[in-house]
Structures are given as C-alpha cells and as structure tokens.
Design a protein around this motif. Sequence first.
Motif, PDB file in Angstrom:
ATOM      1  N   SER A   1       0.775  -1.195   0.058  1.00  0.00           N
ATOM      2  CA  SER A   1       0.073  -0.110  -0.038  1.00  0.00           C
ATOM      3  C   SER A   1       0.941   1.146  -0.027  1.00  0.00           C
ATOM      4  CB  SER A   1      -1.019  -0.075   1.077  1.00  0.00           C
ATOM      5  OG  SER A   1      -0.333  -0.147   2.388  1.00  0.00           O
ATOM      6  N   ASP A   2       1.904   1.105   0.651  1.00  0.00           N
ATOM      7  CA  ASP A   2       2.892   2.364   0.600  1.00  0.00           C
ATOM      8  C   ASP A   2       3.506   2.668  -0.765  1.00  0.00           C
ATOM      9  OD1 ASP A   2       4.390  -0.023   0.854  1.00  0.00           O
ATOM     10  OD2 ASP A   2       6.007   0.990   1.770  1.00  0.00           O
ATOM     11  N   LEU A   3       3.351   1.769  -1.646  1.00  0.00           N
ATOM     12  CA  LEU A   3       4.095   2.017  -2.955  1.00  0.00           C
ATOM     13  C   LEU A   3       2.900   2.023  -4.091  1.00  0.00           C
ATOM     14  CD1 LEU A   3       7.080  -0.376  -2.987  1.00  0.00           C
ATOM     15  CD2 LEU A   3       6.940   2.003  -2.888  1.00  0.00           C
ATOM     16  N   ALA A   4       1.667   2.111  -3.662  1.00  0.00           N
ATOM     17  CA  ALA A   4       0.615   1.681  -4.299  1.00  0.00           C
ATOM     18  C   ALA A   4       0.301   3.114  -5.459  1.00  0.00           C
ATOM     19  CB  ALA A   4      -0.716   1.679  -3.673  1.00  0.00           C
ATOM     20  N   ASP A   5       0.421   4.028  -5.116  1.00  0.00           N
ATOM     21  CA  ASP A   5       0.397   5.224  -6.022  1.00  0.00           C
ATOM     22  C   ASP A   5       1.577   5.227  -6.855  1.00  0.00           C
ATOM     23  OD1 ASP A   5      -1.945   6.291  -4.810  1.00  0.00           O
ATOM     24  OD2 ASP A   5      -0.786   7.867  -3.330  1.00  0.00           O
ATOM     25  N   ALA A   6       2.918   5.074  -6.506  1.00  0.00           N
ATOM     26  CA  ALA A   6       3.847   5.210  -7.423  1.00  0.00           C
ATOM     27  C   ALA A   6       3.763   4.078  -8.547  1.00  0.00           C
ATOM     28  CB  ALA A   6       5.316   5.468  -6.846  1.00  0.00           C
ATOM     29  N   ALA A   7       3.740   2.881  -7.681  1.00  0.00           N
ATOM     30  CA  ALA A   7       3.396   1.784  -8.659  1.00  0.00           C
ATOM     31  C   ALA A   7       2.565   1.628  -9.572  1.00  0.00           C
ATOM     32  CB  ALA A   7       3.645   0.503  -7.799  1.00  0.00           C
ATOM     33  N   GLY A   8       1.227   2.428  -9.249  1.00  0.00           N
ATOM     34  CA  GLY A   8       0.255   2.426 -10.175  1.00  0.00           C
ATOM     35  C   GLY A   8       0.453   3.237 -11.309  1.00  0.00           C
ATOM     36  N   GLU A   9       1.359   4.424 -11.039  1.00  0.00           N
ATOM     37  CA  GLU A   9       1.524   5.325 -12.295  1.00  0.00           C
ATOM     38  C   GLU A   9       2.513   4.668 -13.203  1.00  0.00           C
ATOM     39  OE1 GLU A   9       1.570   8.690 -14.245  1.00  0.00           O
ATOM     40  OE2 GLU A   9       0.165   8.423 -12.644  1.00  0.00           O
ATOM     41  N   ILE A  10       3.454   4.159 -12.387  1.00  0.00           N
ATOM     42  CA  ILE A  10       4.490   3.347 -13.374  1.00  0.00           C
ATOM     43  C   ILE A  10       3.756   2.114 -14.437  1.00  0.00           C
ATOM     44  CG2 ILE A  10       6.440   1.540 -13.216  1.00  0.00           C
ATOM     45  CD1 ILE A  10       7.083   3.193 -10.609  1.00  0.00           C
ATOM     46  N   ALA A  11       2.855   1.372 -13.719  1.00  0.00           N
ATOM     47  CA  ALA A  11       2.135   0.518 -14.418  1.00  0.00           C
ATOM     48  C   ALA A  11       1.353   0.755 -15.501  1.00  0.00           C
ATOM     49  CB  ALA A  11       1.077  -0.374 -13.652  1.00  0.00           C
ATOM     50  N   GLU A  12       0.589   2.312 -15.241  1.00  0.00           N
ATOM     51  CA  GLU A  12      -0.053   3.084 -16.398  1.00  0.00           C
ATOM     52  C   GLU A  12       0.593   3.450 -17.503  1.00  0.00           C
ATOM     53  OE1 GLU A  12      -2.650   5.937 -15.257  1.00  0.00           O
ATOM     54  OE2 GLU A  12      -3.370   4.837 -13.250  1.00  0.00           O
ATOM     55  N   VAL A  13       1.966   3.949 -17.154  1.00  0.00           N
ATOM     56  CA  VAL A  13       2.994   4.459 -18.032  1.00  0.00           C
ATOM     57  C   VAL A  13       3.526   3.398 -19.068  1.00  0.00           C
ATOM     58  CG1 VAL A  13       4.869   5.963 -18.418  1.00  0.00           C
ATOM     59  CG2 VAL A  13       3.192   6.913 -16.973  1.00  0.00           C
ATOM     60  N   ARG A  14       4.062   2.608 -18.239  1.00  0.00           N
ATOM     61  CA  ARG A  14       4.773   1.284 -19.019  1.00  0.00           C
ATOM     62  C   ARG A  14       3.726   0.522 -19.716  1.00  0.00           C
ATOM     63  NH1 ARG A  14       8.926   1.072 -20.607  1.00  0.00           N
ATOM     64  NH2 ARG A  14       9.976  -0.842 -20.148  1.00  0.00           N
ATOM     65  N   ALA A  15       2.312   0.407 -19.470  1.00  0.00           N
ATOM     66  CA  ALA A  15       1.512  -0.200 -20.202  1.00  0.00           C
ATOM     67  C   ALA A  15       1.268   0.557 -21.529  1.00  0.00           C
ATOM     68  CB  ALA A  15       0.038  -0.334 -19.577  1.00  0.00           C
ATOM     69  N   ALA A  16       1.224   1.935 -21.228  1.00  0.00           N
ATOM     70  CA  ALA A  16       1.151   3.023 -22.464  1.00  0.00           C
ATOM     71  C   ALA A  16       2.410   2.990 -23.453  1.00  0.00           C
ATOM     72  CB  ALA A  16       1.100   4.471 -22.138  1.00  0.00           C
ATOM     73  N   HIS A  17       3.637   2.736 -23.011  1.00  0.00           N
ATOM     74  CA  HIS A  17       4.799   2.552 -23.626  1.00  0.00           C
ATOM     75  C   HIS A  17       4.736   1.163 -24.472  1.00  0.00           C
ATOM     76  CE1 HIS A  17       7.778   4.777 -20.667  1.00  0.00           C
ATOM     77  NE2 HIS A  17       6.742   5.633 -21.339  1.00  0.00           N
ATOM     78  N   ALA A  18       4.144  -0.034 -23.865  1.00  0.00           N
ATOM     79  CA  ALA A  18       3.841  -1.268 -24.573  1.00  0.00           C
ATOM     80  C   ALA A  18       2.859  -1.119 -25.841  1.00  0.00           C
ATOM     81  CB  ALA A  18       3.360  -2.193 -23.628  1.00  0.00           C
ATOM     82  N   ARG A  19       1.808  -0.343 -25.501  1.00  0.00           N
ATOM     83  CA  ARG A  19       0.883  -0.101 -26.514  1.00  0.00           C
ATOM     84  C   ARG A  19       1.444   0.789 -27.702  1.00  0.00           C
ATOM     85  NH1 ARG A  19      -2.314   0.742 -21.938  1.00  0.00           N
ATOM     86  NH2 ARG A  19      -2.275   3.004 -22.410  1.00  0.00           N
ATOM     87  N   ALA A  20       2.228   1.735 -27.508  1.00  0.00           N
ATOM     88  CA  ALA A  20       2.916   2.587 -28.469  1.00  0.00           C
ATOM     89  C   ALA A  20       4.065   1.930 -29.058  1.00  0.00           C
ATOM     90  CB  ALA A  20       3.457   3.647 -27.838  1.00  0.00           C
ATOM     91  N   LEU A  21       4.774   1.152 -28.502  1.00  0.00           N
ATOM     92  CA  LEU A  21       5.741  -0.014 -29.172  1.00  0.00           C
ATOM     93  C   LEU A  21       4.968  -0.603 -30.196  1.00  0.00           C
ATOM     94  CD1 LEU A  21       8.061   0.151 -26.298  1.00  0.00           C
ATOM     95  CD2 LEU A  21       8.711   1.194 -28.578  1.00  0.00           C
ATOM     96  N   GLN A  22       3.950  -1.399 -29.676  1.00  0.00           N
ATOM     97  CA  GLN A  22       3.210  -2.484 -30.290  1.00  0.00           C
ATOM     98  C   GLN A  22       2.689  -1.823 -31.638  1.00  0.00           C
ATOM     99  OE1 GLN A  22       1.965  -5.930 -29.197  1.00  0.00           O
ATOM    100  NE2 GLN A  22       1.831  -5.925 -31.427  1.00  0.00           N
ATOM    101  N   ARG A  23       1.925  -0.615 -31.486  1.00  0.00           N
ATOM    102  CA  ARG A  23       1.409  -0.043 -32.736  1.00  0.00           C
ATOM    103  C   ARG A  23       2.651   0.252 -33.888  1.00  0.00           C
ATOM    104  NH1 ARG A  23      -1.495   2.938 -28.861  1.00  0.00           N
ATOM    105  NH2 ARG A  23      -0.073   4.661 -29.152  1.00  0.00           N
ATOM    106  N   GLU A  24       3.789   0.639 -33.355  1.00  0.00           N
ATOM    107  CA  GLU A  24       4.793   1.003 -34.413  1.00  0.00           C
ATOM    108  C   GLU A  24       5.360  -0.244 -34.892  1.00  0.00           C
ATOM    109  OE1 GLU A  24       7.800   2.827 -36.778  1.00  0.00           O
ATOM    110  OE2 GLU A  24       5.728   3.422 -36.033  1.00  0.00           O
TER     111      GLU A  24
END
Length: 163
Positions: free
Chosen positions: A65-88
């Motif tokens: 729980s103490d890392l939930a906010d930062a880890a959640g943000e990291i998960a969202e951004v890295r998932a967006a990276h994966a989608r952008a790279l996948q599209r390319e």
Amino acid sequence: MEIPSRAGSSWRRRDLLRLFAAAPAVVALSTACTAEPKQPDALLALATAAKEDAALAKAVAAAHSDLADAAGEIAEVRAAHARALQREIDRVNPPDPDAGPSVPEARPRQAPGSSGAAAEALRGALRQAQDRAAGLAPGQSGYRAGLVGSVSASCASLLEVLG
C-alpha cells in the motif's frame, strides 16, 4: 599453311562479352528473389519489457500500500509504452491475424515480499528499460528514434516518481 578460322568456333567474342555483361544482372535478380530470414523488430524487446514492467508494477501496487500510488503510475505509463511500441511494430510489419499479437503478453508477476525489495525491483526494471531504449535510439530513424528516445526519457522520469 592455313590459319584456323575463328568463325567456326561456337563462342564468338561478342557472345562472351554479352554473357559477362549480363552476369551481374542475373546475380542481382537471383539474389533479390531469395527469401532472406526476417530479422525481429528492434522494438520487440522494448515492448515485451514494457509489458513485463507494467505487470510487475501492478503486482507491487496490489501488495504494498505504501507504494501503490507510485507503482500504479508506473504500471499505467509502462502499459502505454507497450501499446505505442506495439502499434509501431505492427505498422512496420503487419501481423498475421492467425498468429496472435507480435508482442507476447506478460507473464503473471508476484511482488517481492518487502516494500524495499519491491521498490528496488521497480527501480532495476526502469533503469534497464531506460538504458536499453537509450542504446537503441541512435540506431533508429525518424518517428521510431523519437518514440524510443521518449520511452527512455519517460523511464528516467518514472525513476524520479518512485523516489
């Protein structure tokens, strides 16, 4: 004494010159028709790592729980990276619809037991992603170079978010 005539020879000089002149064209055409093994896209490893990092960050967010906010943000951004790279990747090499996605799905991840170990696992994954993307960017051109460079910069920013 009579000198033998060259006219009776089956190969005349002109024929040989034509043969040698045509040889490079024949070699070029035969080489162009052979199927070269297709090299994997250079962005494939980055996209796979982005999916893996997103899965790790989601697991950390759920377990600590103490890392939930930062880890959640990291998960969202890295998932967006994966989608952008996948599209390319799919833009350059359109996938076979029957073969499934060109970037494999991430395997389920389990968060390390302690918050400190979980934060360090995320830091290590982000540093590795940043370094890999930074090393790959100079070899790319145009949009791909910008995409890979921004993935590297984004990972550096995410390291700051994690603290």
